[in-house]
Design a protein around this motif. Sequence first.
Motif, PDB file in Angstrom:
ATOM      1  N   GLY A  45       4.256   8.935  -6.191  1.00 25.19           N
ATOM      2  CA  GLY A  45       2.894   8.571  -5.760  1.00 25.19           C
ATOM      3  C   GLY A  45       1.863   8.871  -7.152  1.00 25.19           C
ATOM      4  N   TYR A 252      -1.058  -4.869   7.727  1.00 27.81           N
ATOM      5  CA  TYR A 252      -2.135  -4.410   6.579  1.00 27.81           C
ATOM      6  C   TYR A 252      -3.017  -5.316   6.390  1.00 27.81           C
ATOM      7  CZ  TYR A 252       2.084  -1.512   5.309  1.00 27.81           C
ATOM      8  OH  TYR A 252       3.099  -0.761   5.310  1.00 27.81           O
ATOM      9  N   VAL A 263      -2.935  -2.455  -1.384  1.00 26.78           N
ATOM     10  CA  VAL A 263      -2.297  -1.439  -0.765  1.00 26.78           C
ATOM     11  C   VAL A 263      -0.970  -1.818  -0.727  1.00 26.78           C
ATOM     12  CG1 VAL A 263      -1.840  -0.284   1.568  1.00 26.78           C
ATOM     13  CG2 VAL A 263      -4.341  -0.821   0.877  1.00 26.78           C
ATOM     14  N   LEU A 267       2.221   0.525  -2.450  1.00 23.87           N
ATOM     15  CA  LEU A 267       3.191   0.869  -1.647  1.00 23.87           C
ATOM     16  C   LEU A 267       4.546   0.356  -2.326  1.00 23.87           C
ATOM     17  CD1 LEU A 267       1.886   0.492   1.863  1.00 23.87           C
ATOM     18  CD2 LEU A 267       2.585   2.529   0.900  1.00 23.87           C
ATOM     19  N   TRP A 268       4.751  -0.684  -2.926  1.00 29.85           N
ATOM     20  CA  TRP A 268       5.803  -1.198  -3.565  1.00 29.85           C
ATOM     21  C   TRP A 268       5.888  -0.301  -4.719  1.00 29.85           C
ATOM     22  CZ3 TRP A 268       6.517  -3.950  -8.280  1.00 29.85           C
ATOM     23  CH2 TRP A 268       7.952  -4.358  -8.249  1.00 29.85           C
ATOM     24  N   TYR A 270       5.293   2.393  -5.307  1.00 36.41           N
ATOM     25  CA  TYR A 270       5.558   3.768  -4.873  1.00 36.41           C
ATOM     26  C   TYR A 270       7.135   3.756  -4.463  1.00 36.41           C
ATOM     27  CZ  TYR A 270       6.518   7.838  -1.734  1.00 36.41           C
ATOM     28  OH  TYR A 270       6.908   8.940  -1.242  1.00 36.41           O
TER      29      TYR A 270
END
Length: 316
Positions: A45, A252, A263, A267-268, A270
């Motif tokens: 993260g 989303y 967002v 996430l990608w 992460y």
Amino acid sequence: MAQTTDAVPGAHAASPQQVPARGWWQIVRRAFRESSADNVSMLAGGVAFFGFLALIPALIALVSLYGLVADPAEVASTIEGLSGALPASAQSLVADQIGSVVGASNGGLTLGLIISILAALFSASSGTQNLMAAINIAYDETEGRGAVKLRAIALALTLGAVVFVVVAVALVAVAPVLLDGLGTAGQVLGQVVRWVLLVGLVVVGLAVAYRVAPDRDAPRFRWVTPGSVIATVLWVVGSIAFSFYVDNFGSYNKTYGTLAGIVVFLLWLYLTSYIVLLGAEINSEAEYQTERDTTRGEPQPMGERGAAKADDAVDA
């Protein structure tokens, strides 16, 4: 220091290829346990967040360097090919940012351009330093390099990443032109070769990062290859699966509205960071499986190899 016995599969392996299947099963199991113990999910993260902050400086450096050898606008026209595995909302976010950077690029080599490239690389290297810190943890190393040396390595890795993307963009942009004159079979073969080369570049790039990033005596390339290959495969499959989920099942856009692209891209990032760190854990545990010296140079006895995982070995 733990001592190995013949009961440990691969205890005397001089390369990952000599570790039997049972040994690799142990390596993978330990890698997942260690990733939990090292809090890789939280580390990923942090890497993703700082990677996101480094995105624009990296794009500035990318477009500026690409503009020295070709039309910077080609970056915008070929980014769709490179980001095809991303969800549509994340693709548009990256494309929009590249478009704005391309619009501000003059493509000429000037003192101002050189300064802007260096400034962009310096800013982007902060994200690379966070990745280096996370890989250090995966290898059970404590950072002891000075600030100047640490920044220099981060800059070199950042520049290497930018050059990698330039080469990847060139492959995506130039290959279709070269393949136009070929028949159907030739075009299919050419497309396969092009993507194999791109995947190969990712494997090599990860291997270099795993070898250079941690503060330890560098492992031989053969001992960073398994994690690089596994991470690349997981990244390709994971990116495609994530894109399919977001485009077909995710909500989303309804939940985050105009922030959906940011967002999804975070996430990608992460997912990418987690997989890269998992690859480092796999390499680390592969070294831990054998009592042979895995570091470069002349073989040294345990305790004198300058690397935590190379200086120890798993118990039977």
